[in-house]
Scaffold this motif. Structure first.
Motif, short mmCIF file in Angstrom:
data_model
loop_
_atom_site.label_atom_id
_atom_site.label_comp_id
_atom_site.label_asym_id
_atom_site.label_seq_id
_atom_site.Cartn_x
_atom_site.Cartn_y
_atom_site.Cartn_z
N LEU A 160 0.83 -1.21 0.00
CA LEU A 160 0.00 0.00 0.00
C LEU A 160 0.87 1.26 0.00
CD1 LEU A 160 -2.83 -1.10 2.45
CD2 LEU A 160 -3.09 -0.60 0.02
N LEU A 161 1.94 1.26 0.77
CA LEU A 161 2.87 2.39 0.76
C LEU A 161 3.46 2.56 -0.63
CD1 LEU A 161 4.89 4.48 2.15
CD2 LEU A 161 6.44 2.53 2.26
N GLY A 162 3.96 1.47 -1.19
CA GLY A 162 4.57 1.54 -2.52
C GLY A 162 3.58 1.96 -3.59
N ALA A 163 2.36 1.46 -3.52
CA ALA A 163 1.34 1.83 -4.51
C ALA A 163 0.99 3.30 -4.41
CB ALA A 163 0.08 0.97 -4.32
N ALA A 164 0.91 3.82 -3.18
CA ALA A 164 0.60 5.24 -3.00
C ALA A 164 1.71 6.11 -3.58
CB ALA A 164 0.39 5.55 -1.52
N VAL A 165 2.96 5.73 -3.33
CA VAL A 165 4.09 6.50 -3.86
C VAL A 165 4.14 6.40 -5.38
CG1 VAL A 165 6.60 6.68 -3.87
CG2 VAL A 165 5.42 6.30 -1.72
N ALA A 166 3.93 5.20 -5.91
CA ALA A 166 3.95 5.02 -7.37
C ALA A 166 2.82 5.81 -8.02
CB ALA A 166 3.84 3.54 -7.73
N LEU A 167 1.64 5.79 -7.42
CA LEU A 167 0.51 6.55 -7.97
C LEU A 167 0.80 8.05 -7.92
CD1 LEU A 167 -2.25 6.27 -9.25
CD2 LEU A 167 -3.24 6.35 -6.95
N ARG A 168 1.45 8.50 -6.87
CA ARG A 168 1.86 9.91 -6.78
C ARG A 168 2.79 10.25 -7.93
NH1 ARG A 168 1.82 15.12 -6.38
NH2 ARG A 168 3.54 16.06 -5.28
N GLN A 169 3.75 9.37 -8.21
CA GLN A 169 4.69 9.65 -9.29
C GLN A 169 4.00 9.61 -10.65
OE1 GLN A 169 8.31 7.41 -9.16
NE2 GLN A 169 9.34 8.84 -10.52
N VAL A 170 3.11 8.67 -10.84
CA VAL A 170 2.35 8.61 -12.09
C VAL A 170 1.57 9.91 -12.27
CG1 VAL A 170 0.39 7.49 -13.25
CG2 VAL A 170 2.18 6.09 -12.21
N SER A 171 0.93 10.38 -11.20
CA SER A 171 0.12 11.59 -11.29
C SER A 171 0.97 12.82 -11.60
CB SER A 171 -0.69 11.81 -10.02
OG SER A 171 0.16 12.15 -8.93
N LEU A 172 2.23 12.82 -11.19
CA LEU A 172 3.12 13.94 -11.50
C LEU A 172 3.48 14.00 -12.98
CD1 LEU A 172 5.63 13.81 -8.51
CD2 LEU A 172 3.92 15.56 -8.95
N HIS A 173 3.47 12.84 -13.64
CA HIS A 173 3.95 12.78 -15.02
C HIS A 173 2.85 12.63 -16.06
CE1 HIS A 173 8.06 12.80 -13.67
NE2 HIS A 173 7.78 11.84 -12.82
N VAL A 174 1.58 12.61 -15.66
CA VAL A 174 0.51 12.50 -16.65
C VAL A 174 0.05 13.86 -17.17
CG1 VAL A 174 -0.37 10.30 -15.80
CG2 VAL A 174 -1.35 12.43 -14.93
N ILE A 175 0.48 14.90 -16.51
CA ILE A 175 0.12 16.25 -16.95
C ILE A 175 0.82 16.52 -18.28
CG2 ILE A 175 0.25 18.71 -16.37
CD1 ILE A 175 0.42 17.77 -13.40
#
Length: 182
Positions: free
Chosen positions: A74-89
């Motif tokens: 869950l920690l890793g998924a939250a961090v990965a999702l944060r990084q994905v969200s930074l780069h989809v813009i």
């Protein structure tokens, strides 16, 4: 599912996850792209999952070990999702080269989702919790020994890499060189 089968499945999971981390580590060195702080945090999540897998192999499957795996995933998924969200813009540059059409942080999110689902399924088999006992390294099966060694090596490698990159300080947001080799 018996206790022994569960240990073997956990060993296979540990080997697979060690290969994932090993590939990320290899790509970092081969492409000379340092891991960003979010990447390092995702690796912490993977190592937490590996810790739970390792405990299931050595001490036998227990709910607390699966809980550690879920917490790490869950920690890793939250961090990965944060990084994905930074780069989809649109117009935002990606970090690192894509692998099979997606970046490592996207693959990390998918991997964490698979880990969460797989762990939830594994937890449901109550027969694995009967007759749980510690098994010393010398009495482990061959695949379990490989898994234990792989987890220790990949964890140590990632710890040394993180120290070489960041030292005892906060990691830079956009790393360009290793702290240890400056």
């Amino acid at each position: 599912m018996t206790n022994n089968l569960s240990r073997q499945l956990n060993a296979l999971g540990a080997i697979a996850l060690s290969l994932v981390l090993g590939f990320a580590f290899y790509s970092q060195i081969a492409e000379n792209i340092l891991a960003c702080p979010l990447c390092l945090l995702q690796r912490v999540g993977f190592i937490a999952v590996l810790f739970g897998l390792l405990c299931n192999i050595i001490f036998g499957p227990r709910m607390i070990h699966y809980s550690a795996m879920l917490a790490g995933a869950l920690l890793g998924a939250a961090v990965a999702l944060r990084q994905v969200s930074l780069h989809v813009i649109p117009g935002t540059p990606h970090y690192g080269a894509p692998f099979l059409g997606m970046h490592f942080y996207t693959w990390a999110f998918i991997t964490f989702a698979v880990i969460i689902a797989g762990t939830a399924i594994m937890m449901a088999f109550s027969a694995q919790y009967e007759k749980v006992k510690y098994v010393p390294f010398s009495m482990q099966t061959g695949i379990a020994k490989i898994a234990i060694i792989a987890v220790i090596l990949i964890t140590a490698s990632n710890m040394l890499n993180a120290f070489a990159e960041c030292g005892p300080y906060e990691c830079p947001g956009d790393p360009v060189s290793y702290w240890l080799f400056r």
